[in-house]
Design an enzyme around this catalytic site. Sequence first.
Site, PDB file in Angstrom:
ATOM      1  N   LYS A  27      30.996  35.557  58.066  1.00 19.24           N
ATOM      2  CA  LYS A  27      32.189  35.215  57.425  1.00 19.24           C
ATOM      3  C   LYS A  27      33.178  34.415  58.016  1.00 19.24           C
ATOM      4  O   LYS A  27      33.790  33.457  57.771  1.00 19.24           O
ATOM      5  CB  LYS A  27      33.006  36.607  57.097  1.00 19.24           C
ATOM      6  CG  LYS A  27      32.061  37.523  56.424  1.00 19.24           C
ATOM      7  CD  LYS A  27      33.164  38.762  55.838  1.00 19.24           C
ATOM      8  CE  LYS A  27      33.450  39.612  57.105  1.00 19.24           C
ATOM      9  NZ  LYS A  27      32.555  40.249  57.643  1.00 19.24           N
ATOM     10  N   ARG A 102      39.127  45.054  53.214  1.00 21.66           N
ATOM     11  CA  ARG A 102      38.097  45.814  53.769  1.00 21.66           C
ATOM     12  C   ARG A 102      37.793  47.295  53.623  1.00 21.66           C
ATOM     13  O   ARG A 102      37.013  48.184  53.865  1.00 21.66           O
ATOM     14  CB  ARG A 102      38.225  45.925  55.368  1.00 21.66           C
ATOM     15  CG  ARG A 102      36.933  45.824  56.167  1.00 21.66           C
ATOM     16  CD  ARG A 102      37.357  45.505  57.599  1.00 21.66           C
ATOM     17  NE  ARG A 102      36.571  45.495  58.433  1.00 21.66           N
ATOM     18  CZ  ARG A 102      36.362  44.113  59.400  1.00 21.66           C
ATOM     19  NH1 ARG A 102      37.176  43.319  58.947  1.00 21.66           N
ATOM     20  NH2 ARG A 102      35.304  44.376  60.071  1.00 21.66           N
ATOM     21  N   ARG A 148      26.227  37.065  69.561  1.00 24.15           N
ATOM     22  CA  ARG A 148      27.208  36.483  69.285  1.00 24.15           C
ATOM     23  C   ARG A 148      28.203  36.039  70.691  1.00 24.15           C
ATOM     24  O   ARG A 148      28.418  37.270  71.315  1.00 24.15           O
ATOM     25  CB  ARG A 148      28.037  36.906  68.553  1.00 24.15           C
ATOM     26  CG  ARG A 148      29.567  36.291  68.295  1.00 24.15           C
ATOM     27  CD  ARG A 148      29.987  36.694  66.648  1.00 24.15           C
ATOM     28  NE  ARG A 148      30.504  38.073  66.688  1.00 24.15           N
ATOM     29  CZ  ARG A 148      31.010  38.528  65.661  1.00 24.15           C
ATOM     30  NH1 ARG A 148      31.386  37.621  64.455  1.00 24.15           N
ATOM     31  NH2 ARG A 148      31.365  39.710  65.507  1.00 24.15           N
ATOM     32  N   ARG A 181      32.634  39.730  72.645  1.00 28.17           N
ATOM     33  CA  ARG A 181      33.684  40.625  72.189  1.00 28.17           C
ATOM     34  C   ARG A 181      33.259  42.039  72.388  1.00 28.17           C
ATOM     35  O   ARG A 181      32.124  42.373  72.412  1.00 28.17           O
ATOM     36  CB  ARG A 181      33.726  40.451  70.540  1.00 28.17           C
ATOM     37  CG  ARG A 181      34.768  39.631  70.121  1.00 28.17           C
ATOM     38  CD  ARG A 181      34.582  39.176  68.537  1.00 28.17           C
ATOM     39  NE  ARG A 181      34.711  40.323  67.732  1.00 28.17           N
ATOM     40  CZ  ARG A 181      34.470  40.549  66.286  1.00 28.17           C
ATOM     41  NH1 ARG A 181      34.862  39.306  65.780  1.00 28.17           N
ATOM     42  NH2 ARG A 181      34.553  41.557  65.880  1.00 28.17           N
ATOM     43  N   ARG A 192      30.413  50.187  63.633  1.00 29.47           N
ATOM     44  CA  ARG A 192      31.024  49.083  62.788  1.00 29.47           C
ATOM     45  C   ARG A 192      30.276  48.929  61.373  1.00 29.47           C
ATOM     46  O   ARG A 192      30.710  48.860  60.186  1.00 29.47           O
ATOM     47  CB  ARG A 192      31.266  47.590  63.380  1.00 29.47           C
ATOM     48  CG  ARG A 192      32.092  47.778  64.515  1.00 29.47           C
ATOM     49  CD  ARG A 192      32.120  46.471  65.463  1.00 29.47           C
ATOM     50  NE  ARG A 192      32.290  45.412  64.751  1.00 29.47           N
ATOM     51  CZ  ARG A 192      31.751  44.128  64.966  1.00 29.47           C
ATOM     52  NH1 ARG A 192      31.085  44.048  66.097  1.00 29.47           N
ATOM     53  NH2 ARG A 192      32.031  43.078  64.272  1.00 29.47           N
TER      54      ARG A 192
HETATM   55  P1  AMP Z   1      36.195  41.626  62.515  1.00 29.83           P
HETATM   56  O1  AMP Z   1      36.489  40.705  63.465  1.00 29.83           O
HETATM   57  O2  AMP Z   1      36.592  41.085  61.197  1.00 29.83           O
HETATM   58  O3  AMP Z   1      34.874  41.985  62.681  1.00 29.83           O
HETATM   59  O4  AMP Z   1      37.102  42.989  63.002  1.00 29.83           O
HETATM   60  C1  AMP Z   1      37.124  43.495  64.187  1.00 29.83           C
HETATM   61  C2  AMP Z   1      37.864  45.013  63.935  1.00 29.83           C
HETATM   62  O5  AMP Z   1      39.261  44.804  63.622  1.00 29.83           O
HETATM   63  C3  AMP Z   1      37.460  45.916  62.876  1.00 29.83           C
HETATM   64  O6  AMP Z   1      35.975  46.479  63.525  1.00 29.83           O
HETATM   65  C4  AMP Z   1      38.388  46.792  62.583  1.00 29.83           C
HETATM   66  O7  AMP Z   1      38.574  47.628  63.691  1.00 29.83           O
HETATM   67  C5  AMP Z   1      39.503  45.933  62.445  1.00 29.83           C
HETATM   68  N1  AMP Z   1      39.729  45.319  61.263  1.00 29.83           N
HETATM   69  C6  AMP Z   1      39.723  43.910  61.147  1.00 29.83           C
HETATM   70  N2  AMP Z   1      40.058  43.578  59.848  1.00 29.83           N
HETATM   71  C7  AMP Z   1      40.457  44.883  59.030  1.00 29.83           C
HETATM   72  C8  AMP Z   1      40.931  45.420  57.839  1.00 29.83           C
HETATM   73  N3  AMP Z   1      41.183  44.461  56.970  1.00 29.83           N
HETATM   74  N4  AMP Z   1      41.090  46.545  58.034  1.00 29.83           N
HETATM   75  C9  AMP Z   1      40.942  47.429  58.906  1.00 29.83           C
HETATM   76  N5  AMP Z   1      40.626  47.341  60.210  1.00 29.83           N
HETATM   77  C10 AMP Z   1      40.291  46.002  60.279  1.00 29.83           C
END
Ligand code: AMP
Length: 238
Positions: A27, A102, A148, A181, A192
């Site tokens: 994404k 999400r 990654r 990360r 996750r």
């Molecule tokens: P990502 O970079 O999108 O994989 O997000 C990393 C982490 O941020 C996720 O595992 C969640 O802990 C938090 N996070 C990101 N976007 C959201 C969202 N829309 N709602 C809740 N938690 C989020």
Amino acid sequence: MDGQATLNERMVTVGSIILLGAPGAGKGTQAKKIAGHYSIPHISTGDLLRDHVARGSELGKKAKAIMERGDLVPDDLVLAMVEERLNRPDCSRGFIGDGFPRTVKQAEWLDQYLSGKVFENQRDRKLAPIVINIAVGYNQLMRRLTGRRSCPTCGRIYNVYSQPPSVDELCDVDGGKLETRRDDREEVIAERLKAYEAQTRPLTEYYRARGQYFEIDGDQTPDAVSAEVTKIIDGHRL
Ligand code: AMP
């Protein structure tokens, strides 16, 4: 295409685009390309939250431990942050949501928000977002997440298996030392993916029932995926 046509094409009103898909589906990579192509902001709630954590803001303090164990940050905190971001003037022709919404609650909130929004030069009142689900198999997701790496300076994303930098562990653009990360460690990845199955996968049904929902095969090269994404957006934008 001449320069002017390219410029006009880029200044079109796009509306809201949502990329769905499991962590590691690509994404972020796609959202960056699409944002560049249409000159609209890439709104990654993960990036916004990581920025809060890095700055040590109140929100960052609340989100840090939750993110490190791979859970979702509570809806009310995310929605306040997103509302502030979407209200900025750079979203006037549209935006691309990456990692947002999400949960079904976030999707309902977004529908409500969009019902009160008018984008610049909007041709009609078609307000439902264009939702594109990037589907990738489990083994491929694991490979992408464990491989990654990203540059802390410019944000460019690499993968040690499929898109390695020219020099091991260093960014091709600025020579920054690439980082993994904190939540891309195997035990956190499992959490996750669980959170995705329980809280985010139901969104596919939510959007499938509402019309502008598309699924594409994410097991292709990034360019092949973005060609499909662009085609969908061009056919359905505002
Ligand atoms: P990502 O970079 O999108 O994989 O997000 C990393 C982490 O941020 C996720 O595992 C969640 O802990 C938090 N996070 C990101 N976007 C959201 C969202 N829309 N709602 C809740 N938690 C989020």
